[in-house]
Design an enzyme around this catalytic site. Structure first.
Site, short mmCIF file in Angstrom:
data_model
loop_
_atom_site.label_atom_id
_atom_site.label_comp_id
_atom_site.label_asym_id
_atom_site.label_seq_id
_atom_site.Cartn_x
_atom_site.Cartn_y
_atom_site.Cartn_z
N THR A 170 0.83 -1.21 0.00
CA THR A 170 0.00 0.00 0.00
C THR A 170 0.86 1.26 0.00
O THR A 170 1.92 1.28 0.60
CB THR A 170 -0.87 -0.03 1.27
OG1 THR A 170 -1.80 -1.08 1.12
CG2 THR A 170 -1.60 1.27 1.50
N ARG A 198 -13.82 -8.14 0.10
CA ARG A 198 -13.05 -7.67 1.26
C ARG A 198 -12.51 -6.25 1.05
O ARG A 198 -11.98 -5.92 0.00
CB ARG A 198 -11.89 -8.64 1.48
CG ARG A 198 -11.00 -8.32 2.69
CD ARG A 198 -9.80 -7.49 2.32
NE ARG A 198 -8.93 -7.26 3.46
CZ ARG A 198 -7.92 -6.40 3.46
NH1 ARG A 198 -7.65 -5.69 2.39
NH2 ARG A 198 -7.18 -6.24 4.54
N GLY A 200 -10.10 -3.30 3.09
CA GLY A 200 -9.17 -3.14 4.21
C GLY A 200 -9.33 -1.80 4.90
O GLY A 200 -10.36 -1.13 4.81
N ASP A 201 -8.27 -1.41 5.58
CA ASP A 201 -8.31 -0.16 6.37
C ASP A 201 -8.09 1.09 5.52
O ASP A 201 -8.54 2.18 5.90
CB ASP A 201 -7.22 -0.21 7.45
CG ASP A 201 -5.82 -0.38 6.83
OD1 ASP A 201 -5.67 -1.23 5.92
OD2 ASP A 201 -4.90 0.34 7.24
N THR A 221 -0.14 1.28 6.68
CA THR A 221 -0.01 0.11 5.83
C THR A 221 0.16 -1.10 6.74
O THR A 221 0.70 -0.97 7.84
CB THR A 221 1.19 0.22 4.86
OG1 THR A 221 1.34 -1.03 4.16
CG2 THR A 221 2.49 0.53 5.58
N GLY A 222 -0.32 -2.25 6.30
CA GLY A 222 -0.19 -3.45 7.14
C GLY A 222 -1.46 -4.28 7.06
O GLY A 222 -2.26 -4.13 6.13
N GLY A 224 -4.79 -4.91 7.31
CA GLY A 224 -5.90 -3.96 7.43
C GLY A 224 -6.90 -4.29 8.52
O GLY A 224 -7.40 -3.39 9.20
N1 ASP Z 1 -3.51 -2.16 4.65
C1 ASP Z 1 -3.80 -2.74 3.36
C2 ASP Z 1 -5.06 -3.55 3.45
O1 ASP Z 1 -5.25 -4.23 4.43
C3 ASP Z 1 -2.74 -3.62 2.85
C4 ASP Z 1 -1.38 -3.00 2.72
O2 ASP Z 1 -0.99 -2.19 3.56
O3 ASP Z 1 -0.68 -3.34 1.75
O4 ASP Z 1 -5.82 -3.52 2.50
#
Ligand code: ASP
Length: 306
Positions: A170, A198, A200-201, A221-222, A224
């Site tokens: 991300t 789905r 994410g965050d 990022t991480g 989510g």
């Molecule tokens: N945070 C993002 C998600 O969960 C994924 C990412 O950080 O690459 O969609």
């Protein structure tokens, strides 16, 4: 006033001995180009909102990152894009999730903020809105690279489980302009092999993206799901606003909280005085910062300068 720009290109299991040098170079060059785009705006007195959008667009168009072109693939082999943008002046925000054909998701998010009465639009309706606003449309295949196809095949062959080498790719940008206003933007393809619509965050205001002139602008990022449950980006800003916490301390506390929920990842944040902080609980995070004092592009956890 001090201007300040910080960006990330995702975090994960990058280690100097594991990351191919050409992959690292591509990421560093991409981060640097995104800094250029944002810095040109901020250094000439432009707004933090314009700067985070410009920096995010450069990263979206770069296949080295999991946003826009080069996004990870959902289980059905298609790309679904999520993005959000927020203006710290008045906490106006816009977000999109599940885009399939809009080339610049962050600009679609900005259009939602500026040209609709809504905050979050999803799937075909969001693409339709972006098209009606005149934003570039492309075939879904345009976003897909052979590397991401191979990555999906590997994950599906392993039964859909996420592997230890996962890199959350991300992208995000946070900025403070000369007028002391902050803004944040985040854009992503989400997680490889995601299913069932789905989300994410990243496009959820308060979870992966938040900006408030009273506190900070934040992009995450991480994993989510953990950032959503921690309401991470808002939590960071709330700690500053309500407890007077320092930016770095608030960021570290939120990352630790995400950890207690079983999530790893990273956060970047800037304050309305131009202070900037980053942190991550993975071995590395693609990240870069610029201010009148200089520039820095970094990948691993040890301090480095280029
Ligand atoms: N945070 C993002 C998600 O969960 C994924 C990412 O950080 O690459 O969609």
């Amino acid at each position: 006033m001090n201007w300040s720009l910080m960006i990330h290109g995702g975090c994960g299991a990058m280690r100097p001995d594991r990351l191919p040098p050409e992959q690292e170079d591509r990421a560093r060059v991409g981060l640097s180009a995104a800094l250029d785009a944002g810095e040109a705006i901020l250094a000439s007195g432009g707004s933090s909102l314009d700067a985070v959008e410009a920096a995010a667009r450069v990263l979206e168009d770069n296949p080295a990152f999991n946003a826009g072109r080069g996004s990870v693939l959902a289980a059905d082999g298609r790309v679904e894009l999520d993005a959000a943008i927020m203006d710290g002046r008045d906490r106006r925000a816009g977000a999109v999730a599940g885009l399939a054909t809009t080339r610049a998701p962050v600009s679609a998010a900005r259009a939602v903020m500026e040209h609709s009465p809504h905050v979050l639009l999803t799937y075909a309706g969001a693409d339709r809105f972006a098209r009606e606003r005149g934003l570039d449309q492309v075939a879904n295949d345009w976003f897909i690279t052979p590397e991401r196809r191979a990555q999906l095949d590997k994950v599906l062959a392993a039964g859909g489980a996420f592997d230890a080498d996962i890199k959350y790719g991300t992208i995000g940008a946070v900025a403070c302009d000369m007028a002391g206003h902050v803004a944040a933007a985040t854009s992503t393809g989400g997680l490889t092999a995601k299913r069932w619509g789905r989300i994410g965050d990243s496009p959820l205001i308060g979870a992966g993206t938040y900006a408030d002139d009273r506190a900070a602008a934040v992009s995450a990022t991480g994993l989510g799901e953990a950032f959503i449950r921690a309401v991470a980006a808002h939590e960071l800003a709330a700690r500053i606003r309500l407890t007077g916490a320092r930016l770095q301390d608030a960021l570290d506390a939120v990352l630790a909280d995400v950890g207690t929920l079983g999530g790893t990842g990273g956060l970047i944040a800037v304050s309305p005085t131009g202070e900037a902080a980053w942190g991550f609980s993975t071995p590395g995070m693609y990240r870069a910062r610029a201010s009148a004092a200089g520039r820095e592009v970094a990948v691993y956890s040890e301090p480095e300068r280029r």
